[in-house]
Structure formats: structure tokens, C-alpha cells
Scaffold this motif. Sequence first.
Motif, PDB file in Angstrom:
ATOM      1  N   ALA A 154      83.693  74.343  33.324  1.00 56.30           N
ATOM      2  CA  ALA A 154      84.067  74.935  32.032  1.00 56.30           C
ATOM      3  C   ALA A 154      85.381  75.702  32.134  1.00 56.30           C
ATOM      4  O   ALA A 154      86.156  75.746  31.170  1.00 56.30           O
ATOM      5  N   ALA A 157      88.241  73.628  31.438  1.00 56.58           N
ATOM      6  CA  ALA A 157      88.168  72.977  30.132  1.00 56.58           C
ATOM      7  C   ALA A 157      88.637  73.872  28.988  1.00 56.58           C
ATOM      8  O   ALA A 157      88.844  73.394  27.867  1.00 56.58           O
ATOM      9  N   VAL A 176      86.610  72.422  20.338  1.00 51.82           N
ATOM     10  CA  VAL A 176      85.399  72.322  21.160  1.00 51.82           C
ATOM     11  C   VAL A 176      85.297  70.936  21.787  1.00 51.82           C
ATOM     12  O   VAL A 176      84.935  70.797  22.961  1.00 51.82           O
ATOM     13  N   LEU A 177      85.625  69.904  21.035  1.00 54.23           N
ATOM     14  CA  LEU A 177      85.586  68.548  21.578  1.00 54.23           C
ATOM     15  C   LEU A 177      86.632  68.352  22.667  1.00 54.23           C
ATOM     16  O   LEU A 177      86.378  67.665  23.671  1.00 54.23           O
ATOM     17  N   LEU A 180      85.157  69.780  25.644  1.00 55.10           N
ATOM     18  CA  LEU A 180      84.107  68.944  26.210  1.00 55.10           C
ATOM     19  C   LEU A 180      84.650  67.750  26.992  1.00 55.10           C
ATOM     20  O   LEU A 180      84.001  67.276  27.927  1.00 55.10           O
ATOM     21  N   PHE A 183      85.346  69.222  30.361  1.00 54.72           N
ATOM     22  CA  PHE A 183      84.079  69.728  30.904  1.00 54.72           C
ATOM     23  C   PHE A 183      83.222  68.588  31.456  1.00 54.72           C
ATOM     24  O   PHE A 183      82.665  68.684  32.567  1.00 54.72           O
ATOM     25  N   MET A 184      83.090  67.494  30.704  1.00 50.78           N
ATOM     26  CA  MET A 184      82.268  66.370  31.135  1.00 50.78           C
ATOM     27  C   MET A 184      83.001  65.467  32.130  1.00 50.78           C
ATOM     28  O   MET A 184      82.361  64.742  32.905  1.00 50.78           O
ATOM     29  N   TYR A 225      77.209  60.825  34.098  1.00 54.20           N
ATOM     30  CA  TYR A 225      78.190  61.686  33.437  1.00 54.20           C
ATOM     31  C   TYR A 225      79.316  60.883  32.801  1.00 54.20           C
ATOM     32  O   TYR A 225      79.850  61.270  31.761  1.00 54.20           O
ATOM     33  N   LEU A 229      80.247  61.025  28.903  1.00 51.59           N
ATOM     34  CA  LEU A 229      81.609  61.404  28.533  1.00 51.59           C
ATOM     35  C   LEU A 229      82.181  60.492  27.448  1.00 51.59           C
ATOM     36  O   LEU A 229      82.912  60.954  26.556  1.00 51.59           O
ATOM     37  N   ILE A 232      81.889  61.358  23.660  1.00 51.59           N
ATOM     38  CA  ILE A 232      82.634  62.577  23.314  1.00 51.59           C
ATOM     39  C   ILE A 232      84.099  62.240  23.080  1.00 51.59           C
ATOM     40  O   ILE A 232      84.697  62.643  22.074  1.00 51.59           O
ATOM     41  N   THR A 233      84.687  61.493  24.011  1.00 50.81           N
ATOM     42  CA  THR A 233      86.099  61.145  23.873  1.00 50.81           C
ATOM     43  C   THR A 233      86.342  60.254  22.662  1.00 50.81           C
ATOM     44  O   THR A 233      87.327  60.426  21.940  1.00 50.81           O
TER      45      THR A 233
END
Length: 312
Positions: A154, A157, A176-177, A180, A183-184, A225, A229, A232-233
Amino acid sequence: MSDTSLDCTTRTGEAGFGDYYALLKPRVMSLVVFTALVGLLVAPVSVHPMIGFASILFIAIGGGASGALNMWWDADIDRIMRRTKGRPIPTGKVTEEEAFAIGMTLSVMSVVMLGLAANWIAAGLLAFTIFFYVVVYTMWLKRWTPQNIVIGGAAGAFPPMIGWAVATGGVSVESVLMFLITFMWTPPHFWALALFMKSDYDDAGVPMLTVTHGRKVTRVHILVYTLLLAPITIGIGVTSIGGPIYMVTAVLLNLWFIKGAIDIWRRDEAMAEGDNYRVERAFFKVSLLYLFLHFGALLVEAGLRTFGFGGW
């Protein structure tokens, strides 16, 4: 951190500018600067160039301060690991006391100056980032749990969120995205490194997943993971900062990344050692390109929108 070894504070040579610069982890700092800059430039609020430049500079200094404090605390294990034994403290160019003083000074300066130059929301996020990386990750998680890189990721990120906050004074779904993504991305990126660094983490007593649960489990985690991921992307592509160029980039990169993760998942140690971890090393290199191109595509979309193009 060990404070009993005599060589902790022994200087073996005169430190130069390069040694103090290396103390700030310039490679990590470059990622911080790039993602923070993207967060600032894709935001819907324009920022005066001087304020933007000053903000990115102070974010970079804050990232460097985190690196210096990380090296101060991890000096004992840095002396053991092949990957880190050439750093300024293990080589005796910089003492631990100097690293601590530099890290603390730059931390306070970067947060205060960012608050004055931009706003205190961004400064607060920078302060929390430094605290999270140094205290939560470096001092606590790194040597305590195999989830160290998952939770600790984090810290790396936050920069795009800070850049976004510089422009908008707040946090949004888009920022936030962006958080993430990194983060991921961090766990599979570092677990791939841990696979081919072999004994480094064992020798240093760091409970990386490869040490505590084995390499087979690590390969499964990399795949899981990577699959988590991808949505999210791709999801960022339908937000206000996305667009067709970003979406095409994200889809192609995720297909490439997932294929690499599947290739790693299918391997065993005999196969990996037989070709000197060729697939794992390739995946690690692709992971760097993966992150850079995602944020680069967001930057392209922002540039096109500036001239009335881009977006959906």
C-alpha cells in the motif's frame, strides 16, 4: 534492526553525492514520481505549473526519505542479502545515524512543504505514506508475516492518490482505482523476484512467501493476484480518466501478464533451475513494463482530452 554489531556505524570510506543519492532509493523514487505525476495530470482540476512542479518535487523527497529510513532500519539484513549488500550503509559509505537523520529531516520537510505548496490533504496522505512504509511495513510487517509485501504494498500505491489530491484537494473513485493498480501489482511483482533470488530471504530471515509456504504456493499466489489485478486495471477504462486507448492497452497488457503468470504456475523447481529461472525473470521484467504502460496510457488519454479528444 541490529544495534549490536560493531560495523553498524563504521565508515570505511568518504561518502560522495552518489552514496547519499543511493540512500534515497532512486529507482523506487522514480516510480513514485511517475505515478504521482500521472495522478496530478489526469485529475479534472488543472494546477499551476509551478505548484505542480513543487508538489512533485516534495512527493519525490518524501519517497526518498522513506527509502533512507528503510535502509537505516534494515541495515542488518541488507548486509546479508546479495541484492542489497552494495547499498551505502552495508558498504560503510554512510552510517546508520546519518541515514536516520537524513530520513527524518527530509520526511518532515517534504510533508510541511507539500502542505504549504498544495494543500494539507495531499500533505497528510504523504505523511501517512511515509509512516506506513517505514513503521507498518519496514519495522513491523516485513519481518513478521509472509503477507508483508501484500499489506506493505500500500505504501508504494499511494503516490497517484497524493498527486490527485494535490489537484483536487480530495480522494475519488478514480484515485482509489489508481491506488489499487499498484497495490495489487506489487505482490506478484515481488514474489517473482523472490523466486529467482533464491536464498536471499532465507539467509536474512525475512518471512517472504517463498520461505514460509514454499515456491509452489508462491507460484499459485502469483497467478491468483494477477487474475485479481486484471479487472481493476480494465475497470479504470470506463471511468472519467479512461478511454479507448487506455482500454486497448489494458486488455493487451493483462493478456500478456496473465499468460506469464500461467507459465510460472505450470513450472516446478526442477524446470526453473534448469533454465536459471528464465520465465520468472521475464515475468519480473514484464511487470515493470506493465505498470509503466498502464499509467502511461492514462497520461495519453489526459493529453488527448486536453485537446478535445480522448475519453468515451
